[in-house]
Design an enzyme around this catalytic site. Structure first.
Site, PDB file in Angstrom:
ATOM      1  N   LYS A  55       0.808  -1.231   0.000  1.00  6.66           N
ATOM      2  CA  LYS A  55       0.000   0.000   0.000  1.00  6.66           C
ATOM      3  C   LYS A  55       0.837   1.274   0.000  1.00  6.66           C
ATOM      4  O   LYS A  55       0.384   2.300  -0.514  1.00  6.66           O
ATOM      5  CB  LYS A  55      -0.967  -0.003   1.187  1.00  6.66           C
ATOM      6  CG  LYS A  55      -2.088  -1.027   1.029  1.00  6.66           C
ATOM      7  CD  LYS A  55      -3.115  -0.922   2.144  1.00  6.66           C
ATOM      8  CE  LYS A  55      -4.194  -1.972   1.948  1.00  6.66           C
ATOM      9  NZ  LYS A  55      -5.225  -1.943   2.976  1.00  6.66           N
ATOM     10  N   GLU A  90      -1.890   6.804   8.019  1.00  5.22           N
ATOM     11  CA  GLU A  90      -2.703   7.730   7.233  1.00  5.22           C
ATOM     12  C   GLU A  90      -3.448   8.625   8.192  1.00  5.22           C
ATOM     13  O   GLU A  90      -3.779   8.206   9.306  1.00  5.22           O
ATOM     14  CB  GLU A  90      -3.765   6.963   6.417  1.00  5.22           C
ATOM     15  CG  GLU A  90      -3.264   6.425   5.118  1.00  5.22           C
ATOM     16  CD  GLU A  90      -4.335   5.628   4.368  1.00  5.22           C
ATOM     17  OE1 GLU A  90      -5.509   5.629   4.775  1.00  5.22           O
ATOM     18  OE2 GLU A  90      -3.969   4.994   3.379  1.00  5.22           O
ATOM     19  N   ARG A 108      -7.846  -7.348  -8.683  1.00  4.04           N
ATOM     20  CA  ARG A 108      -8.546  -8.631  -8.869  1.00  4.04           C
ATOM     21  C   ARG A 108     -10.029  -8.353  -9.041  1.00  4.04           C
ATOM     22  O   ARG A 108     -10.480  -7.226  -8.891  1.00  4.04           O
ATOM     23  CB  ARG A 108      -8.362  -9.469  -7.608  1.00  4.04           C
ATOM     24  CG  ARG A 108      -8.819  -8.680  -6.375  1.00  4.04           C
ATOM     25  CD  ARG A 108      -8.825  -9.505  -5.116  1.00  4.04           C
ATOM     26  NE  ARG A 108      -8.866  -8.676  -3.931  1.00  4.04           N
ATOM     27  CZ  ARG A 108      -9.970  -8.205  -3.355  1.00  4.04           C
ATOM     28  NH1 ARG A 108     -11.142  -8.474  -3.883  1.00  4.04           N
ATOM     29  NH2 ARG A 108      -9.908  -7.474  -2.263  1.00  4.04           N
TER      30      ARG A 108
END
Ligand code: ADP
Ligand code: ADP
Ligand code: MG
Length: 471
Positions: A115, A199, A290
């Site tokens: 990430k 974050e 995906r």
């Protein structure tokens, strides 16, 4: 076009892929571990192969699966979601052995699965990213300093995380100090990597994600967005397409951002770009490389068969659609019916399905691998059925969802179905006024009385009479 596809998955998504193959005249090959011997994917595929007694090892062994694909003459592998779907190693082995991997290249899976790397690529591409750490956090000291700079609350997140795990909100330095090692240990256990990053916590955001499709010729389009704000513990429960909370301008902007993100990394196949939306501010959160659980609602509003497009792209064909061909109509909801007891902290409720009757009628789709008599094995995901409803308007889709949930009979296990009825009745949901705090903010919705269906009551009475009569 592909001729034969090995499906490296189980359950409803494996059945979904078998269906796409059947409609395209592609042979399908299922794999299973012994606890899954009676799985519907095994019955529905053209061929099936056992990978031994261990419930999980077979599904998680890239070398064995790629070799089996080669031995059985498959020209491609579809990984579904979960399991090896975001494992760069299986994609790399496919590349090596000349088997098409139905997804992006191992390089992209690797780059987006990490990430912090994904955040770097997006920043470089000019896509707005949630404020936070530049890379991974090296120490608690660094975490405390950064949190001080960006301001509390913050989120500590596992760099290789997924499925809603390895994410903790911290509101104070004390909380950060206690949660930091917990995320590291959760990340190590669940994902085999101790890397974490930070974050800024976007307070009460909406989770908006965009389905994209990109082919090997460099074309990339989006199929509009899904609103997945109805979540519990960062896991999606009900998904909605399109978002009833976006203005047309926001919709166009976010769709454009997702295509920009896909093009910037040279993406290929189907993917989802996830954003957090707060007021008019949009921040990139992650990209899932995906097919996603909730692709069904995008299919419902656009009419595009996403798995079919995946198979075509993996064959080297161009996209069947240009952006201007893609239109959406009405609204779709997906209910993730989980084998869980909402009244008991959503504890998994595995066991035998004593009776199952599928909901039907206009605008209803069910994707599941259960059937009457099937025993849900305890080793896998608790999601046992996806109920998707479509209607022209927001009010109608809610009514249809309620009706379809009521139609369904699923006995023998506890499920989340009745809880969803409570959500559909809530005025904030009906007014399309909700964010990711909706579920935690409404614990009272769990206070419904578990309904007994008349036939169940009749059975109970019969059993009581039988017991008294000494039958
Ligand atoms: P979606 O993003 O398609 O809605 P979910 O986040 O619900 O998917 O995940 C679908 C399945 O994949 C779940 O079984 C989840 O536990 C699993 N999963 C997702 N990401 C990961 C990951 N990084 N590692 C392991 N399992 C994952
Ligand atoms: P996963 O890979 O497990 O799907 P995500 O990064 O997509 O993890 O986050 C899952 C959910 O956690 C989001 O849908 C959102 O509800 C919540 N979340 C994640 N990051 C933040 C953030 N920075 N601020 C607020 N909520 C967040
Ligand atoms: Mg996510």
């Amino acid at each position: 076009m592909l001729r034969k596809v090995l499906i490296a998955n189980r359950g409803e998504i494996a059945v979904r892929i078998v269906r796409a193959c059947a409609e395209m005249d592609i042979r399908s090959v299922a794999i299973y571990t012994e606890p899954d011997r009676y799985g519907l994917h095994v019955k529905r595929a053209d061929e099936s192969y056992s990978l031994g007694d261990d419930p999980l090892a077979g599904y998680l062994d890239p070398a064995r699966i790629v070799n089996l694909a080669v031995e059985t003459g498959c020209d491609a592998i579809h990984p579904g979601y979960g399991f090896l779907s975001e494992n760069p190693e299986i994609a790399r082995l496919c590349e090596q052995k000349g088997v098409a991997f139905i997804g992006p290249s191992s390089r992209i899976i690797h780059g987006m699965g990490d990430k912090t790397q994904a955040r770097d690529s997006m920043r470089a591409a000019g896509v707005p990213v949630t404020p936070g750490s530049d890379g991974n956090l090296e120490s608690l000291e660094e975490a405390l300093k950064l949190a001080n700079d960006i301001g509390y609350p913050v989120m500590v997140k596992a760099t290789s995380g997924g499925g809603g795990r390895g994410i903790r909100r911290c509101d104070t330095p004390q909380e950060l100090t206690s949660q930091y090692p917990r995320v590291i240990s959760e990340a190590t256990k669940a994902f085999g990597s101790a890397e974490v990053f930070m974050e800024k916590c976007i307070v009460n955001p909406r989770h908006i994600e965009v389905q994209i499709l990109a082919d090997s010729q460099g074309n990339a389009i989006h199929l509009f967005e899904r609103d997945c704000s109805i979540q519990r513990r960062n896991q999606k429960l009900i998904e909605i397409a399109p978002s009833p909370q976006l203005t047309p301008e926001q919709r166009q902007y976010i769709g454009g951002l997702a295509v920009k993100a896909a093009k910037a990394v040279g993406y290929e196949n189907a993917g989802t770009v996830e954003f957090l939306l707060s007021g008019n501010e949009v921040h990139f959160m992650e990209m899932n490389t995906r097919i996603q659980v909730e692709h069904t609602i995008t299919e419902a509003i656009t009419g595009v068969d996403v798995v079919r497009e995946q198979l075509r792209i993996a064959s080297g064909l161009p996209l069947s659609y240009r952006q201007e061909d893609i239109q959406y109509r009405g609204y779709a909801l997906q209910f993730r019916i989980n084998a869980e007891d909402p009244k008991n902290d959503f504890l998994p409720s595995f066991g035998r399905i004593t009776h199952y009757y599928a909901p039907g009628g206009p605008g209803v789709r069910v994707d599941t691998a259960i059937y009457t008599g099937y025993e849900i094995p305890p080793y896998y995901d608790s999601m046992c059925l996806k109920l998707v409803v479509w209607a022209l308007t927001w009010d109608e889709v809610i009514a249809r969802g309620k009706r379809a949930l009521d139609d369904m009979r699923l006995h023998g296990i506890k499920t989340t179905a009745q809880y969803y009825q409570q959500i559909l009745d809530h005025p904030d949901f009906r007014n399309a006024d909700f964010n990711t705090s909706f579920v935690p903010d409404h614990p009272e919705l769990l206070d419904y009385s578990a309904k007994r269906h008349p036939s169940q009551t009749a059975l109970a009475i019969a059993a009581t009479i039988a017991a008294h009569a000494g039958w």
